[in-house]
Each structure stands twice: as C-alpha cells, then as structure tokens.
Motif scaffolding. Sequence first.
Motif, PDB file in Angstrom:
ATOM      1  N   LYS A  99      -2.060  42.602  97.560  1.00 30.48           N
ATOM      2  CA  LYS A  99      -0.715  42.584  97.545  1.00 30.48           C
ATOM      3  C   LYS A  99      -0.433  41.608  96.217  1.00 30.48           C
TER       4      LYS A  99
ATOM      5  N   GLN B  86       2.502  36.552  95.121  1.00 30.31           N
ATOM      6  CA  GLN B  86       3.629  36.148  95.526  1.00 30.31           C
ATOM      7  C   GLN B  86       3.486  36.155  97.055  1.00 30.31           C
ATOM      8  N   PHE B  87       2.818  37.225  97.460  1.00 34.28           N
ATOM      9  CA  PHE B  87       2.739  37.823  99.229  1.00 34.28           C
ATOM     10  C   PHE B  87       1.682  37.154  99.578  1.00 34.28           C
ATOM     11  N   LEU B  88       0.608  36.486  99.013  1.00 28.65           N
ATOM     12  CA  LEU B  88      -0.539  36.321  99.732  1.00 28.65           C
ATOM     13  C   LEU B  88      -0.299  34.757 100.399  1.00 28.65           C
ATOM     14  N   LEU B  89      -1.003  34.868 101.627  1.00 30.36           N
ATOM     15  CA  LEU B  89      -0.921  33.384 102.517  1.00 30.36           C
ATOM     16  C   LEU B  89      -1.679  32.498 101.906  1.00 30.36           C
TER      17      LEU B  89
ATOM     18  N   LYS C  90       1.305  30.893 105.350  1.00 27.54           N
ATOM     19  CA  LYS C  90       2.653  31.063 104.773  1.00 27.54           C
ATOM     20  C   LYS C  90       2.642  31.909 103.270  1.00 27.54           C
ATOM     21  N   PRO C  91       3.221  32.843 103.243  1.00 28.77           N
ATOM     22  CA  PRO C  91       3.521  33.539 101.839  1.00 28.77           C
ATOM     23  C   PRO C  91       3.758  32.527 100.727  1.00 28.77           C
TER      24      PRO C  91
ATOM     25  N   TYR D 125       8.894  45.928  98.274  1.00 28.47           N
ATOM     26  CA  TYR D 125       8.687  45.023  99.043  1.00 28.47           C
ATOM     27  C   TYR D 125       9.944  44.271  99.319  1.00 28.47           C
TER      28      TYR D 125
ATOM     29  N   MET E 209      10.901  38.362 105.718  1.00 31.76           N
ATOM     30  CA  MET E 209      10.426  37.135 105.694  1.00 31.76           C
ATOM     31  C   MET E 209      11.662  35.868 105.393  1.00 31.76           C
TER      32      MET E 209
END
Length: 237
Positions: free
Chosen positions: A20, A23-26, A30-31, A57, A64
């Motif tokens: 991904k 900016q969406f990585l945990l 939390k992203p 997205y 989110m």
Amino acid sequence: MNIALILAAGTGSRMGNADKPKQFLLVHGKPLMIHTIEAFEVNPEVDKIVISTNEEYIEEVKLMCKQYDLTKVCKIVAGGDTRQISVYNGLKGIKEIGAKEDDIVIIHDSARPLINQRIIRENIECCKAYGAVDTVIKATDTIVKSENGQTISDIPVRKELYQGQTPQTFNFSLIWNAHEAVKNKSVPNVTDDTKLVLLLGHDVHLVEGDKLNFKITTFDDLMMLKALLKIGKSEVL
C-alpha cells in the motif's frame, strides 16, 4: 477560518515492497496518515481539514476518519499524479466548502507525522501577518552542487541555505491564484507551492521547523519513526 490541507496521494515508491502507499502503513497499530491528521484535529486554531488522497482509497479514508473520530475532516478529494495536481484538487475542494479569500490554508504532507503544535501555531500567526509562509530548518551540512553528477560545480554559502519542510501556509486567494496562473501554461511540474507564489512576485516568509518534522520516505525513515514513537518524542527533544 483556518483550513488544513493534508496531502496523502503519494505512491510511496521509495518505501520498497509495501503493498500500500506509505501513508496507509500501520505505525503502532494506526495508519501513518492518521498520526499526522490528529495533530491538526487537536489544534484549537484549525477549523477544518481537507484530505487529498489516491482516488481508489477515498472510501477507505472516509472509514478511517470515522474510526478515529476525526471530526474536523469535512472533505476528501482525489489527488493526482503530481503534488501540484493534488494540491490544486485540494484547493478546489476547499473552495467548494465555502472558503473566503482571506481564509488560511495550511498545506502539509501526510508523511510528516511528527509535526508539533508550535509549528502549526506559528504558521498561522505568520500567515496572518504576511500571507505566505514556508517551514524550514537551517542547513547544518555543507551543500555541494554538481551540474553533471560527477564533479563539483559550486559550494553555496551554508548560512544562506535552509531545508524546506511543511506546512506551507497561505492566504487562500494567494495560493489559489498562484495555481490558476500556471494551470494552462507550459510550466514544468512544480513540487513546492512556495515556488508558485514566488512566480507571482509575492514574498514568502520563514517559520522555524524541527528536525523531528522529517518526511517518511524510505524504510529507514519508517523504522526511525517507530522508534521515536515508542520511546516518546519528549525524550529526544
């Protein structure tokens, strides 16, 4: 009205084999982009938040925002293939929510999650006084210029050099007109909004940034962020 425009439309190509955009990585469950947006959500001077993100997205970002109770997020727009397009689309979204000419737009990278409240506050204060602000830190290393990538062309005077960060903050009418001025002209893609404002002949004033306000670009950056969040930012200031 003070409106934060969060740019979250990058592909994160330098992050490696992530499935991904970065900016969406945990990060600690939390992203990454949520860590960033929350800094503006809790700031009492920020009235609304607009997000410019990858079109595929948008629905995920909406979910989110609900999950993390980001009540100031009022619009999510599709970004573009370049930062310039993503900002312009975000500005159109801001225009659609009824922004006035003298409203303030605080443009920030979603991949700079360690933005502090002092920087946000000083961006707003300085923009009220001057209309255009860039967040910077002084260059601490000697900068070497090479025109051919093989030999040194010049070594600029270090005390005159700064490293640009975000936020970059503007009166809405100024940054809107700056983007409109180049929209239909053969101007190369501009990766910095202050450049567009300078092309209009408007001065851009400086606000001191922070070394912790670094951009998450590579896997090493991500590991550093996780370490800083784990030990607590206050211990490394």
